[in-house]
Write an enzyme that holds these catalytic residues in place. Structure first.
Site, PDB file in Angstrom:
ATOM      1  N   CYS A  94       0.797  -1.233   0.000  1.00 16.30           N
ATOM      2  CA  CYS A  94       0.000   0.000   0.000  1.00 16.30           C
ATOM      3  C   CYS A  94       0.826   1.278   0.000  1.00 16.30           C
ATOM      4  CB  CYS A  94      -0.888   0.052   1.235  1.00 16.30           C
ATOM      5  SG  CYS A  94      -2.027  -1.300   1.440  1.00 16.30           S
ATOM      6  N   VAL A  98      16.784 -31.282   9.438  1.00 14.72           N
ATOM      7  CA  VAL A  98      16.233 -29.935   9.315  1.00 14.72           C
ATOM      8  C   VAL A  98      17.067 -28.962  10.133  1.00 14.72           C
ATOM      9  CG1 VAL A  98      14.198 -28.516   9.673  1.00 14.72           C
ATOM     10  CG2 VAL A  98      13.928 -30.912   9.232  1.00 14.72           C
ATOM     11  N   LEU A 105      26.933 -33.926   6.429  1.00 14.07           N
ATOM     12  CA  LEU A 105      27.958 -32.888   6.352  1.00 14.07           C
ATOM     13  C   LEU A 105      28.205 -32.378   7.777  1.00 14.07           C
ATOM     14  CD1 LEU A 105      29.710 -30.858   4.751  1.00 14.07           C
ATOM     15  CD2 LEU A 105      27.682 -29.429   4.531  1.00 14.07           C
ATOM     16  N   LYS A 162      25.605 -12.279  -9.100  1.00 16.44           N
ATOM     17  CA  LYS A 162      24.231 -12.803  -9.156  1.00 16.44           C
ATOM     18  C   LYS A 162      23.325 -11.756  -9.750  1.00 16.44           C
ATOM     19  CE  LYS A 162      20.712 -13.290  -5.646  1.00 16.44           C
ATOM     20  NZ  LYS A 162      20.275 -13.559  -4.292  1.00 16.44           N
ATOM     21  N   GLU A 187      -6.341   6.544  -7.426  1.00 16.21           N
ATOM     22  CA  GLU A 187      -5.815   5.799  -8.571  1.00 16.21           C
ATOM     23  C   GLU A 187      -4.837   6.551  -9.478  1.00 16.21           C
ATOM     24  OE1 GLU A 187      -9.802   4.744  -9.959  1.00 16.21           O
ATOM     25  OE2 GLU A 187      -9.244   2.684  -9.496  1.00 16.21           O
TER      26      GLU A 187
END
Ligand SMILES: Cc1cc2nc3c(=O)[nH]c(=O)nc-3n(C[C@H](O)[C@H](O)[C@H](O)COP(=O)(O)OP(=O)(O)OC[C@H]3O[C@@H](n4cnc5c(N)ncnc54)[C@H](O)[C@@H]3O)c2cc1C
Ligand code: FES
Ligand code: FES
Length: 1337
Positions: free
Chosen positions: A161, A262, A408, A426, A1273
């Site tokens: 917004c 996890v 790992l 990147k 608008e």
């Protein structure tokens, strides 16, 4: 093989889940490991301040603070995390703070909440709790942050917004280098005391005192027990084990080979789980070896579970301490780490899990590979071994060379050497910047030279994004060994990169990705050459001065802004709030999380949940629907489909003669996402799971997805629109130049932060109470009644507030969902709640129409337009709903603010098999802006004069009428806005500076553009232009307002309270609005078209005036009396203290297509001008808006704070359409860009570094309420100024390679489009690459 039970018996495990939330301890014996933290705090603890929006870690609406005590370092640390993907079990033994724990209006506000509200840093407020939590966490870690710290901490929080400026302004008051914070005239014209800016007045705010913060639970500080004891939580479909020793972990991994490890759950949380098989998740967060960090003489070893944030901190410390040559790899890694996701992600994601996820799009893995990182891996059976992260490490899609039972343990990153140079790169396509999103291509590059020479010893090039796995370009590297670092090498490597490195078509953008490979190497080459030239002067030459800017990434100076508006006249009473920058009436409830959105409403005891079954095909016959497996699940109540609709399944939004919509599809589906039915179940999770088990058999039919296909197959909706003035062909004959072209603009998703949702509650006498997040309660009421076959008086629809809408909750989707939910409630006889996930929302909702303009323009060589022939098309989708009306609006807007004397225009809505596209903020008026402004640039290029000159000479003048034959009464304000914008933006002198910059820089270019707007406000269709209100005065003098308008962030309620306050002459605090409801104000127009304040504000004014008339005798009889006295007196005399108000827009509104005459199309004409400066990176296509100046004519603003908020938010939304937000479909018609990870809306770093807004002084609007013009608008249209500025910058890049004159740039002008438009002399691919992976509808 061990089972979870046998593994369990071998360890000392505890089963009671414990968490401290807002300082209070919660113990749970039956925690479900499948539950997310967000679900737990919202559903179980009923703390609904934290919001669910995307559910994928991409928006920050769910941000909470996690606090932990480190028993080794003896330190409390606070982390902002996203609760939507954090498994609740992972916070066992930790403290969580939610927005409710930070402050409240009932107890004490926190300065973060207070200042955000006072800076007007919210509109709908759905994002506010998340914003508060990010800022609050920053202050808990650093009570004295810089502006840059603040901006960084908000990178994970989206707001659709505000345009972010006001949020930043509120939070900047906490910064060391922040603004003075006082309401002042510091940025405004010092000579005019009526001009003000909106800075927060710190005099009225509580000072920030860090010592007053909630304390960390002492129990967690004194006892290490929670951290050292292995725990296991057992759920129905997921078990959770958290071991605390490496031995235990390795044993578990061997014993439970299918179990998942996890750490942050940012990867595992989104993987599909196997159906009907129990999953075990093993948390690797509490094993000391995996969290260990060792600093040795050769480098740093990080345990696999070390989070990215912690890794960054450790690298930073080393970089600060060590000589710079040793830390080249670390510095590059730090830069990259800052670009991975957001702080919420980096605070939980493990570096080891990132490596082991083996993502083909990883940003870090190519760098770790190029840095030759060593890894220690281990298994229970074979113990430890050391491997290198080289070209053998990634073995295929998402797989590594580790054995099945190996884990790992750690990675070691070495120091760099003196003769070594290292960089990471990147770029993401859709946006201008690298951070926060997974890249399109990322790279790690390393080169080592022979001692004191420019002869290459080893060059290592690694890439992600080229194929199914991260690759090392080994073939190429061998060819390079022993060569000198010179231009010949550059060209050879660039050529080999495009010729030898295989680029998969998966993911599309093949041409752009190939370009990026070359650009990255070019940047690396220049960086290294620059450093070598300093090491080996005379042997290696410095890079040209005009290439210097390639050495730094695009700099991001701190944001600054001014907002200038007129103050109220000095004679206005201090108690009269009209015209003052009054805070949104719900601000403090929104920033504290006390304000309730629909899904925050406490569920009824027997409430059920509804999940949709949607079409997976773009166009198909439905052959069968098998619901047997779905409804056999425990907790599932029913499948609901077309046969369950007691009334009419078919309906239409606006045309009762053509019932083109169906609540539930029956024989045929016409787009992916069309609703076929839904499952009602006890919980939302269960309903969603069961909905996925419904099997629909389809018989595929040929489909159409794009405008171009529709044109080819002549697939249109009726009627076509045509209008003409004069003879275009004759005028073309007389023109000096005639040019033809076309411009395309893609669609746009509304991206309200609160997804579509509703609750249907059946009551006695066949009544249905609907709570719906919609802009159109009346429409919902009528259609629900029709669907249920009951009269409208039995259906009540209400809503207190909507979390953003932008037109997306005004139309077919929200109504259809409400009808479907009502049918489900009717069938089950129970309250039913339907809350869409972001993914489903994006598939089910029609969006802004994709647009194509074909044009032919004739003009004089001085730039004066003579004639325009235009044919415009929109992609309407599978039903027409409002598409033909949108075409009408587009035809009106196509000429924008320019007088084109002779024209012919045709508009067509194409019927396709995508979602039925619909209105979105500034509906129909935004897309044509790209068309007309491209035409203006083209005219300027052809005539060789400046675009601003061409624009200025063609502006409407006093006495002109527009292309729909309307007179333009206050058109003088158009030129005033234009001139003021030129002046305020210092256009002429900046043009010179920019031209100089462009002459002296080859690979970075700047662009500057100024664009005018003229736009209509109001709702097309005379019937809709009416509003009603109801005002009650109670005996204590308090006032309750109700009107037909919906509060969705635009500040309608605040403005209507201001209006009532002026009429009733009482302070705003005595006036309240609680909800909008069809049983209080009937037959209300949908809230939209920027018309809310005009219609409902005037209705409120009339109702208040009626009451004041009734009170007048009592006021005259007791002139010294108080408001309460007069109200009492009126009551005692049996005078009604309740009144209705009704307002209809005077006169006619509409256009007669038969005789081509408009009665009137709008309430008032809006004028404005916007000037934008951008910088583009010609190598990557990235860009940054450097400065924006806007001047808007909004008459006399009712509330400058709200209006400026609308201007800034609207501008940024328009910028999103033109530059960033790209909808891409599969060939089968499935929307691929779903969720914030794929569909990027602007975020805090996208906003202009300098953002100035001026409201035109001295303008009034006789037809508007208190002389105000509507504002919601029009500012969207000014977003086109960024597109035009980018075109200007690209032109400069093209002229450097001898390309002059016009070129086309379709929208959104993504990084890929900008890069490819720039052109260069890099080696080209031998064959043309067809990029047909995606469809752009
Ligand atoms: C919102 C968002 C934005 C993102 N942005 C980016 C971005 O900009 N750039 C980018 O490159 N990536 C990005 N990502 C991807 C992100 O970097 C990875 O998802 C993240 O690193 C995973 O870490 P985690 O600890 O949460 O993984 P988890 O989901 O906890 O685990 C991931 C995998 O690692 C395995 N694993 C964990 N530890 C070990 C171990 N010791 N031994 C063996 N296997 C192990 C697990 O079994 C699992 O398969 C983004 C992700 C999200 C959700
Ligand atoms: S809802 Fe959690 S990040 Fe969007
Ligand atoms: S105020 Fe930020 S999303 Fe609405």
């Amino acid at each position: 093989m061990a089972t979870t039970e046998s593994v369990r018996s071998s360890t000392d495990m505890s089963d009671d889940f414990v968490v401290y939330v807002n300082g209070k301890k919660f113990t749970d014996k039956h925690v479900d490991p499948e539950t997310t933290l967000l679900n737990y705090i919202r559903r179980k603890l009923r703390l609904t301040g934290s919001k669910l929006s995307c559910g994928e870690g991409g928006c920050g609406a769910c941000t909470v603070m996690l606090s932990k005590y480190d028993h080794v370092d003896k330190k409390i640390s606070h982390y902002a995390i996203n609760a939507c993907y954090t498994p609740v079990c992972s916070v066992h033994g930790m403290a969580i703070t939610t927005v409710e724990g930070v402050g409240s209006t009932k107890t004490k506000l926190h300065p973060v909440q207070e200042r955000l509200a006072k800076a007007h840093g919210l509109q709908c407020g759905f994002c506010s709790p998340g914003m508060v939590m990010s800022m609050y966490t920053l202050l808990r870690n650093n009570a004295d942050p810089t502006i840059s710290d603040i901006e960084k901490c908000l990178k994970g929080n989206l707001c659709r917004c505000t345009g972010y400026r006001s949020i930043l302004d509120g939070f900047k008051t906490f910064a060391q280098n922040g603004c003075c914070g006082y309401l002042s005239v510091c940025n405004a014209d010092q000579h005019n005391e009526t001009r003000l800016n909106l800075s927060v007045d710190l005099k009225d705010c509580e000072p920030y005192d860090p010592s007053q913060e909630l304390i960390f639970p002492p129990a967690l500080q004194t006892k290490n027990w929670f951290q050292t004891q292995t725990v296991r939580f057992v759920g129905e479909s997921v078990d959770w084990i958290r071991p605390t020793t490496l031995k235990e972990l390795l044993k578990l991994k061997t014993g439970l080979p299918t179990a998942k490890l996890v750490v942050g759950n940012a990867e595992v949380g989104f993987e599909p789980r196997p159906k009907n098989i129990k999953t075990t998740l093993i948390s690797a967060t509490h094993v000391p070896e995996l969290n260990q960090i060792d600093i040795t003489d050769s480098g740093i070893t990080f345990g696999s579970s070390v989070t990215m944030s912690r890794m960054y901190d450790v690298l930073k410390r080393r970089v600060d301490e060590l000589p710079s040559y040793k830390t080249k790899i670390y510095r590059s890694l730090m830069e990259m780490l800052e670009m991975i996701g957001d702080q919420q992600l980096r605070n939980v994601a493990g570096i080891g899990s990132h490596i082991m996820s083996a993502s083909p799009l990883s940003d870090i893995n190519p760098m770790l590979m190029a840095a030759d990182v060593t890894l220690i891996v281990a298994s229970h059976k074979d113990g430890e071994r050391t491997i290198n992260m080289d070209n053998t490490f990634f073995t295929g899609p998402r797989s590594t060379c580790l054995k099945e039972d190996e884990l790992l343990i750690s990675l070691t990153i070495r120091f760099s050497t003196k003769d070594e140079y290292f960089s990471g790169y990147k770029v993401n396509n859709q946006v201008h910047r690298r951070d926060r999103d997974v890249a399109m291509i990322s790279a790690g590059m390393n080169v080592c030279f022979e001692d004191n020479s420019d002869v290459i010893r080893i060059l290592t090039l690694c890439f992600a994004g080229t194929g199914p796995t991260v690759v090392m370009a080994t073939d190429m590297m061998e060819h390079i060994q022993g060569r000198k670092w010179d231009e010949c090498l550059l060209r050879d490597v660039q050529r080999m990169l495009v010729e030898k490195l295989e680029m998969s078509k998966e993911g599309g953008f093949v041409e752009y990705r190939k370009n990026l490979l070359q650009s990255f190497f070019f940047q690396f080459y220049l960086n290294v050459q620059n450093e070598l030239s300093q090491q080996l002067p005379g042997i290696v030459f410095p890079i040209p001065l005009s290439y210097q800017t390639t050495l730094n990434s695009m700099e991001l100076p701190a944001n600054s802004s001014t907002q200038v508006f007129q103050g109220v006249p000095c004679e206005q009473s201090d108690d009269d709030p009209v015209g003052r920058p009054v805070m949104n009436e719900s601000s403090l409830h929104l920033t504290t999380g006390q304000a309730l959105f629909l899904d925050d409403i406490k569920p009824e005891q027997d409430e059920l949940h509804f999940a949709l079954v949607i079409s997976k095909q773009a166009h198909a016959k439905i052959l069968s629907i098998d619901t047997s497996e779905a409804i056999s699940q425990d907790g599932v109540h029913s499948f609901v489909g077309a046969v369950d609709v007691p009334g009419n399944n078919r309906w239409s939004l606006i045309n009762p003669d053509n019932l083109e919509e169906a609540i539930f599809a029956t024989e045929e589906v016409l787009c992916v996402g069309q609703i076929i039915g839904g499952i009602v179940a006890d919980t939302p999770q269960l309903a969603r799971k069961a909905a996925n088990l419904v099997k629909v058999e389809y018989g595929e039919v040929e489909h159409i997805l794009t405008i171009e296909e529709a044109i080819c197959k002549e697939s249109y909706m009726q009627p076509f629109r045509h209008i003409e003035e004069g003879d275009v062909n004759a005028e073309f004959e007389k023109s000096d130049f005639v040019v033809e072209g076309e411009v395309r603009v893609g669609g746009q998703y509304h991206y309200y932060m609160e997804n579509q949702c509703c609750i249907a509650q059946p009551n006695e006498c066949n009544e249905m109470l609907m709570t719906v997040s919609t802009q159109n309660l009346f429409g919902v009421q009528m259609h629900v009644a029709d669907a249920l076959g009951i009269p409208a008086h039995k259906v009540t629809c209400k809503i207190r507030r909507v979390g953003g809408a932008f037109g997306g909750k005004d139309t077919t989707t929200s109504t259809n969902l409400a009808m479907a939910c009502a049918v489900a409630a009717n069938k089950t006889g129970k309250p039913v709640r339907l809350v869409l996930g972001r993914d489903t929302d994006m598939q089910c909702t029609g969006m802004r129409h994709p647009f194509l303009l074909k044009f032919k323009v004739g003009f004089n060589k001085d730039g004066m337009l003579r004639a325009l022939e235009s044919e415009l098309f929109v992609n309407a989708g599978y039903t027409c709903n409002l598409s033909v009306i949108i075409v009408d609006v587009m035809m009106h807007q196509l000429h924008n603010a320019y007088k084109i004397p002779v024209y012919s225009m045709t508009g067509k809505a194409c019927r396709t098999n995508v979602q039925s596209n619909t209105i979105m903020r500034a509906a129909g008026t935004v897309q044509p802006m790209a068309g007309i402004e491209t035409i203006m640039d083209l005219v300027a290029a052809k005539c060789g004069i400046s675009p601003e000159k061409v624009r200025a000479m063609n502006l409407y003048k006093v006495g002109d009428s527009d292309n729909f034959y309307q007179e333009l009464p206050d058109v003088i304000n158009l030129k005033r806005c234009w001139n003021e914008c030129l002046l305020k933006s210092d256009f002429d002198s900046r043009r010179e500076t920019i031209d100089h910059f462009n002459r002296t820089n080859r690979w970075k270019k700047r662009g500057l553009a100024i664009v005018p707007i003229q736009r209509m406000t109001g709702i097309i269709g005379i019937v809709a232009n009416q509003g009603a209100a109801l005002v009650h005065i109670y005996l204590d003098g308090s006032v309750l307002l109700t009107h037909g308008g919906i509060e969705m962030g635009q500040g309608l309620h605040t403005k209507t309270i201001q209006i009532a306050s002026r009429v009733l002459r009482i302070p705003s605090e005595r006036i309240h609005i609680n909800e909008t409801s069809t049983d209080k104000v009937p037959n209300a127009t949908s809230t939209g078209g920027s018309a809310g304040t005009d219609l409902f504000g005037t209705a409120i004014k009339f109702a208040c005036e009626t009451i004041m008339k009734r009170l007048e005798p009592f006021m005259l009889g007791n002139p010294e009396g108080s408001w309460e006295d007069w109200v009492h007196a009126a009551y005692s005399h049996r005078v009604s203290l309740s009144a209705t108000g009704f307002y209809k827009f005077p006169g006619d509104i509409g256009f007669n297509w038969e005789d081509h005459r408009a009665s009137r199309l709008q309430y008032h004409f809006m004028y404005g001008a916007g000037c934008c400066e951008v910088e583009i990176d010609c190598l990557t296509g990235e860009h940054q808006m450097r400065r924006v100046d806007i001047v808007m004519d909004i008459g006399r603003s009712l509330n400058p704070a709200l209006d400026i908020g609308q201007i800034e938010g609207g501008f940024i939304q328009g910028y999103g359409l033109f530059i960033m937000e790209e909808l891409r479909y599969s060939q089968k018609g499935e929307l691929l860009t779903r969720g914030p990870g794929m569909y990027r809306i602007p975020w805090i770093s996208d906003i202009p570094r300098q953002f100035n807004v001026h409201l035109l002084e001295g303008s009034t609007c006789p037809g508007g309420i208190y002389s105000a013009k509507a504002i919601g608008e029009p500012p969207c249209l000014l977003g086109v100024s960024a597109l035009v500025a980018i075109r200007d910058a690209i032109s400069s890049a093209r002229s450097d390679v001898g390309l002059h004159g016009n070129f086309y740039l379709n929208c959104p002008a993504t990084a890929a489009r900008i890069r490819l438009a720039c052109s260069d002399d890099f080696p080209k691919t031998s064959k043309e690459v067809a990029d047909d992976y995606f469809v752009r509808a």
